[in-house]
Enzyme design. Structure first.
Site, short mmCIF file in Angstrom:
data_model
loop_
_atom_site.label_atom_id
_atom_site.label_comp_id
_atom_site.label_asym_id
_atom_site.label_seq_id
_atom_site.Cartn_x
_atom_site.Cartn_y
_atom_site.Cartn_z
N PRO A 231 0.86 -1.18 0.02
CA PRO A 231 -0.04 0.02 0.09
C PRO A 231 0.87 1.33 -0.09
O PRO A 231 2.01 1.38 0.57
CB PRO A 231 -0.64 0.09 1.30
N LYS A 232 0.27 2.31 -0.79
CA LYS A 232 0.85 3.73 -0.57
C LYS A 232 0.10 4.54 0.20
O LYS A 232 -1.08 4.72 0.01
CB LYS A 232 1.04 4.14 -1.90
N TRP A 233 0.63 4.94 1.27
CA TRP A 233 -0.05 5.77 2.51
C TRP A 233 -0.15 6.96 2.37
O TRP A 233 0.62 7.76 1.56
CB TRP A 233 0.64 5.30 3.92
#
Length: 193
Positions: free
Chosen positions: A19-21
């Site tokens: 995931p890209k936060w």
């Protein structure tokens, strides 16, 4: 990280998604003297704004350990970038109060140094295994969190559904790549349908 439009599933060619936060990319280091440094990739000192992360790093990590990741703040079941920005402006007693109201977590996605040795020359797959081993011994509910990673297309596709919770998309990491502070990781928003 530069944005691109990667495939929404694990790509062939030795890449693994995570995931890209919605946070600030930062390095977290416990120096040989026990000082905790939390610094943005642009060099801004952030430790004074996140006392809970500093305490956890001091207690849970040994001297010389360095993590690459992002501080994030959750509110109402979604990432709260505005709260994170407010946290960055807090210091001293205000930072301690903000830590109680809007606790931050440091989501770690890489391990450049393990206290004994520099891991930047290791391929990502080997660093990731060392990072997972480190987090296996840390409290799951603490301020230090391991970023999920997968080789399963269905799991990566499920993560794309988290955009309603503030997730920005996916990052694809090459398994054979050594650590690069800026990285050649391909990150991008959720693909449009």
């Amino acid at each position: 990280m530069p944005a691109s439009s990667p495939s929404p599933v694990p790509a062939e060619g030795g890449r693994r998604p995570e995931p890209k936060w919605d946070g600030y990319r930062a390095g977290l280091l416990v120096s040989r003297g026990g000082e905790v440094v939390l610094r943005s990739r642009r060099g801004a000192q952030m430790a004074a704004a996140f006392p809970e992360i500093v305490r956890a790093a001091r207690q849970e990590l040994g001297e010389g350990w360095a993590l690459d990741g992002e501080p994030v703040v959750w509110e109402g079941g979604r990432l709260a970038f505005e709260r994170l920005q407010r946290r960055l402006a807090s210091r001293g007693a205000r930072a301690e109060q903000a830590a109680k109201e809007w606790p931050a977590r440091f989501v770690a996605f890489d391990l450049p140094h393990d206290g004994d040795q520099d891991l930047t020359g290791w391929p990502y797959a080997r660093r990731r295994a060392a990072l997972e081993e480190l987090f296996a011994g840390l409290p799951a509910a603490g301020p230090l969190a391991l970023c999920p990673s997968t080789t399963e297309a269905a799991v990566a596709a499920e993560w794309l559904g988290w955009t309603s919770a503030g997730l920005e998309g996916l990052c694809f990491k090459r398994l054979d790549e050594r650590y690069l502070p800026g990285g050649s990781t391909r990150c991008g928003p959720r693909p449009r349908r």
